[in-house]
Write an enzyme that holds these catalytic residues in place. Structure first.
Site, mmCIF file in Angstrom:
data_model
loop_
_atom_site.group_PDB
_atom_site.id
_atom_site.type_symbol
_atom_site.label_atom_id
_atom_site.label_comp_id
_atom_site.label_asym_id
_atom_site.label_seq_id
_atom_site.Cartn_x
_atom_site.Cartn_y
_atom_site.Cartn_z
ATOM 1 N N GLU A 472 -9.299 -2.173 -2.709
ATOM 2 C CA GLU A 472 -8.296 -1.168 -3.034
ATOM 3 C C GLU A 472 -7.229 -1.801 -3.923
ATOM 4 O O GLU A 472 -7.300 -1.709 -5.121
ATOM 5 C CB GLU A 472 -7.689 -0.583 -1.751
ATOM 6 C CG GLU A 472 -6.735 0.552 -2.053
ATOM 7 C CD GLU A 472 -6.762 1.637 -0.999
ATOM 8 O OE1 GLU A 472 -7.440 1.493 0.010
ATOM 9 O OE2 GLU A 472 -6.075 2.654 -1.206
ATOM 10 N N GLU A 736 -0.634 -2.311 8.091
ATOM 11 C CA GLU A 736 -0.711 -0.968 7.506
ATOM 12 C C GLU A 736 -0.428 0.109 8.551
ATOM 13 O O GLU A 736 0.220 1.107 8.281
ATOM 14 C CB GLU A 736 -2.121 -0.760 6.942
ATOM 15 C CG GLU A 736 -2.386 0.634 6.400
ATOM 16 C CD GLU A 736 -3.748 0.739 5.714
ATOM 17 O OE1 GLU A 736 -4.653 -0.044 6.065
ATOM 18 O OE2 GLU A 736 -3.892 1.581 4.823
HETATM 19 C C1 BGC Z 1 -3.380 3.161 0.776
HETATM 20 C C2 BGC Z 1 -1.955 3.530 1.030
HETATM 21 C C3 BGC Z 1 -1.652 4.732 0.238
HETATM 22 C C4 BGC Z 1 -2.532 5.792 0.843
HETATM 23 C C5 BGC Z 1 -2.302 7.152 0.355
HETATM 24 C C6 BGC Z 1 -4.252 4.248 1.281
HETATM 25 O O1 BGC Z 1 -5.573 4.005 1.071
HETATM 26 O O2 BGC Z 1 -3.687 1.941 1.316
HETATM 27 O O3 BGC Z 1 -1.090 2.550 1.138
HETATM 28 O O4 BGC Z 1 -0.336 5.069 0.135
HETATM 29 O O5 BGC Z 1 -3.876 5.467 0.749
HETATM 30 O O6 BGC Z 1 -2.491 7.959 1.399
#
Ligand code: BGC
Length: 889
Positions: A472, A736
């Site tokens: 990501e 997270e």
């Molecule tokens: C990310 C987040 C991002 C989110 C949006 C995720 O996959 O890691 O940090 O803001 O998606 O919903």
């Protein structure tokens, strides 16, 4: 005439120390003033700029002599001298006058250098001849050329870039210590180049120059959508400018005369790692001695029209190294090195053994219960380096174009038992200088601060990314906007965000939509509320923290476009259309705040910021329009979401927090809303439930509504969900998810479970501005006027913070000792501050042993809610309050 006590230090151009390759024709100059005395202000300044350092020292500014300018401005002074030519250097120095009219000495000379303009580039992009389409398995091209420096070299510059990544070498030496150059931008709109002083690397006579080319973001894997986001093939570009002692100039550029070959770097990918076969090493490949008879002429491509711009922000560099804390062996025979800290970068491998031995490095943030690597959360990112030994002497390997987030390194195939120094953790990030420190008497909170800073280190890599480990690592806008204030305390992110705002605006759609991520990576699309809103929040924060108005002017049109994009389909002033992916209060804990409520609250907030920013840049009509918009959205918000009894939406913490913090409620409902907020926290056993959007404002809002006690309770919590819970379970970065790992459930869904995501660390700003008490005054931004307002509580016996603002170092250290409140404060020269000293009356306060009334530089103004409010001039102060007031406890 008497000499001023001021000295002028830390000269910066466009936020940077002595930058090369500046493309800004009118760069902004800033300096810091220091003084050993109190109450020191600048009343005037003079800037001299000259292309000769000697002339400058002689007091002549042939490029610019600003003359004596009556002003206390010491930041963002716009260069108004002669335009610089390409590659020209301007030396500059400053002197100032203090408030008595005494002049300081001139500062030491600093410089900036102009880069190349678009029309100066003479070369072509070059690539490996036989690749048409880049594939994951193609070895990294090495390209090279020999050239002759006919005369004595006076000065040489390398201007280098890539569509992909590059590493430049001259005569067998790597140039500079930057990594992942030229950095990540929206390559279809702009490409950065770097400038290096290579004078010492070029010899009179024959020279060799070479470039290793990597795929990087341009055509390697980005996110979870495969490769080739911007183009199919990596290219490099170089322009060497050699100035001889006799003043003549020679230029060496990338073109069809370069030769291409390959070396030991068999595969390379940012996400997946590298394969390196040291038996294929090509020693001396960038020197004149190397035999390249089997290399082939490169393929070339015209420069095209995409602007090449000098990098005006700190490049990614290796900043720290970590030694392993522990080594264990797996039943499978491989070894696991624990670096003791979740970090971002790579591992340096040191190994000795027979040729052909293969050592494999794998990486993880966590371990499974059986002690093996937990790699499920990396998703498709392989994060694996494979090194094949050349044999013979000790070999040292580190990847060239790959990074990853990890704490544990698994080493397989090591010949024998690896010694402790077989692995070193190399920490790399955009080298934004540290500016803030925070410490207090609660070790858990200190660990939280450390986790926040490590999250910032790990995710400020060219763009503010969400996470550094899985497939990501994208510039998620929602994450950035909630964390930016905290980021500004910890490090000087002025030029980092200045650069990223270009990426944000480059990623705006023709309709005006910002992207969920910047640069955009397909298929992540138009932005959700609070995500796209970063395009307005970031410039405002740059204004607040650095006093930057240019970022507002530059992006004003783009911000208006985003505001129009929202307004166009939401005529009722409730924001329930054009919500795109509409993430809501992402990763809240069983507390879903209605998404249209969140979106509308954010819209009101944006309108308010737009009005303020319009004001700042002198657009009074727009300021009025946005004030009106704020009023309309506010009343729509109340109609749609606020009940008679002050309950908001579905009675979630985030709903209350945003409404209170952004002043969306009528006065008479504020108290009720605050009560409902606290009641919800109490119903949850004193716990928070906020996700990304609410978390940053939760403790500030509780403080504002007079419930500091509850804010501290949340800070001190160690039970689930809380910051302390993750720390109790060994977190060294911000997770997270609140429930990334729990005692009852173990790991969360590996599909989305990063252990290094900074968003929930946005409580950091409150620790600085409320616990320690260093805050900015929006009316005199950039800490020109400082609010020093510590709020002791939560059982803390001390807190200390320092912040190197653009005006100089601010300090706030308080402690409770023998029933007294002691407070050390430093206010930089040429700034002033409003101090809030916890006290029952002004009489009980002393400053450096004297009564407050006697103290120089500080003036009592009034008592307010348990604080003596004072106006203070610059200098260092030591306050003691006679007895600890009731609120401290
Ligand atoms: C990310 C987040 C991002 C989110 C949006 C995720 O996959 O890691 O940090 O803001 O998606 O919903």
């Amino acid at each position: 005439m008497a000499k001023s006590n001021l000295s002028v230090v830390q000269l910066r151009c466009e936020y940077l120390d002595n930058p090369l390759g500046i493309n800004e024709p009118k760069p902004r100059l800033s300096w810091v003033l220091e003084s050993s005395r109190r109450s020191q202000m600048q009343s005037a300044y003079q800037v001299l700029a000259s292309s000769s350092e000697k002339d400058l020292k002689g007091g002549r500014g042939e490029l610019w002599d600003s003359g004596r300018v009556e002003s206390d401005q010491s930041t963002h002074v716009v260069y108004e001298g002669k335009p610089l030519e390409s590659s020209q250097r301007a030396y500059w120095q400053v002197r100032v006058w203090d408030q008595e009219g005494n002049a300081s000495d001139y500062s030491d000379a600093a410089y900036w250098e102009f880069g190349l303009s678009q029309g100066d580039w003479q070369g072509k992009w070059i690539a490996f001849p036989t690749h048409v389409n880049n594939t994951a398995s193609a070895p990294c091209p090495h390209v090279r050329k020999l050239f002759t420096a006919k005369k004595k070299v006076a000065r040489a510059r390398a201007y280098a870039s890539a569509l992909g990544l590059y590493q430049l070498h001259i005569n067998g030496q790597r140039v500079g210590n930057d990594v992942f150059t030229p950095g990540w931008t929206e390559y279809s709109k702009r490409v950065q180049y770097q400038t290096y002083d290579v004078t010492d690397l070029i010899e009179r006579g024959k020279n060799g120059v070479g470039i290793i080319i990597g795929d990087g973001w341009y055509c390697g894997s980005v996110g979870w959508f495969g490769r080739n986001h911007w183009g199919p093939l990596a290219h490099a570009l170089l322009q060497l400018r050699i100035e001889y002692a006799d003043g003549t100039v020679e230029t060496v550029v990338t073109d069809g005369t370069w030769e291409a070959g390959t070396g030991p770097l068999l595969t390379s990918d940012l996400l997946n790692g590298e394969e390196y076969d040291a038996r294929l090493a090509i020693p001396g490949w960038s020197t004149t001695r190397f035999d390249d008879s089997d290399w082939k002429p490169v393929k070339t491509q015209d420069l095209g029209t995409v602007p090449l711009l000098g990098q005006h922000s700190q490049p990614v560099q290796e900043v720290l190294e970590l030694e392993p804390k522990k080594i264990t062996q797996n039943p499978t025979g491989s070894y696991i090195f624990d670096l003791g800290q979740n970090m971002v970068g790579w591992a340096r491998l040191k190994v000795k053994g027979p040729a052909g031995t293969i050592v494999r490095l794998r990486f993880a943030e966590m371990l499974n219960p059986d002690g093996t690597l937990y790699t499920m959360n990396l998703r498709k990112a392989k994060c694996t380096d494979v090194y094949t030994l050349r044999g013979g002497r000790t070999e040292v390997y580190e990847p060239t174009f790959s990074f990853r987030g990890f704490r544990y390194v698994e080493v397989t195939g090591y010949p024998g038992k690896p010694p402790r120094d077989a692995i070193t953790g190399v920490v790399a990030y955009s080298n934004t200088p540290p500016t803030g420190t925070f410490e207090c008497s609660n070790p858990m909170v200190n660990q939280l601060q450390s986790n926040i800073v490590w999250g910032q280190r790990g995710n400020f890599l060219e763009v503010p990314t969400d996470c550094p480990q899985r497939d990501e690592r994208a510039g998620w806008m929602g994450d950035a906007q909630i964390f930016v204030r905290t980021a500004c305390f910890n490090m000087d992110v002025s030029s980092f965000f200045t650069k990223w705002m270009d990426d944000v605006v480059d990623s705006q759609s023709p309709e005006g939509a910002f992207g969920d991520v910047s640069p955009r990576v397909k298929p992540i699309g138009d932005a959700a509320p609070a995500w796209g809103d970063a395009g307005v929040i970031i410039p405002w924060t740059m204004y607040l923290c650095y006093g930057d108005t240019r970022v507002i002017e530059k992006h004003w049109a783009a911000m208006v476009k985003w505001m129009d994009y929202i307004a166009a389909e939401n005529p009722s002033f409730v924001r329930d259309k054009r919500l795109n992916n509409n993430y809501g209060d992402w990763l809240s804990i069983a507390a879903e705040t209605p998404k249209d409520l969140l979106a509308t609250a954010y819209w009101a907030y944006l309108a308010d910021l737009m009005a303020k920013m319009a004001h700042v840049i002198g657009k009074q009509d727009e300021a009025r329009q946005y004030d009106e918009l704020f009023a309309k959205v506010k009343s729509a918000f109340n109609r749609a979401f606020v009940k008679e009894d002050g309950k908001i939406g579905d009675d979630t913490q985030t709903g209350y927090v945003l409404a209170l913090h952004w002043d969306l409620l009528p006065q008479e409902k504020r108290e009720a809303a605050a009560r409902h907020l606290v009641a919800d926290i109490e119903r949850k056993g004193g716990h928070l439930s906020t996700g990304f959007l609410g978390v940053g404002y939760l403790t500030p809002t509780l403080t504002e509504v007079g419930r500091l006690d509850v804010a501290y309770r949340l800070l001190n919590n160690r039970t689930f969900p809380s910051w302390g819970y993750s720390i109790k379970h060994g977190a060294t970065t911000i997770w997270e998810r609140w429930d990334g790992w729990t005692t009852d459930k173990g790991f969360q869904d590996p599909g989305m479970n990063s252990f290094n995501h900074y968003s929930l660390g946005s409580v950091g700003e409150w620790m600085y501005h409320t616990v320690a008490g260093i805050d900015v005054d929006p009316h005199k931004p950039g800490y020109k006027h400082i609010i020093l307002h510590p709020r002791p509580g939560g059982g803390l016996t001390y807190a200390k913070a320092a912040y190197d603002s653009i005006h100089g170092r601010i300090v706030s250290n308080w402690r409770l000792r023998k029933g007294k409140f002691e407070w050390k404060v430093a206010i930089p020269a040429n700034t002033t501050a409003t101090l809030y000293i916890p006290a029952e009356s002004e009489e009980e306060i002393t400053e450096s042993g004297e009564s407050l009334g006697e103290a120089e530089g500080v003036r009592f103004v009034r008592m307010e809610e348990g604080f003596a409010v004072c106006e203070a001039a610059s200098g260092e102060y030591q306050f003691v309050t006679g007895q600890v007031p009731a609120l401290v406890g």
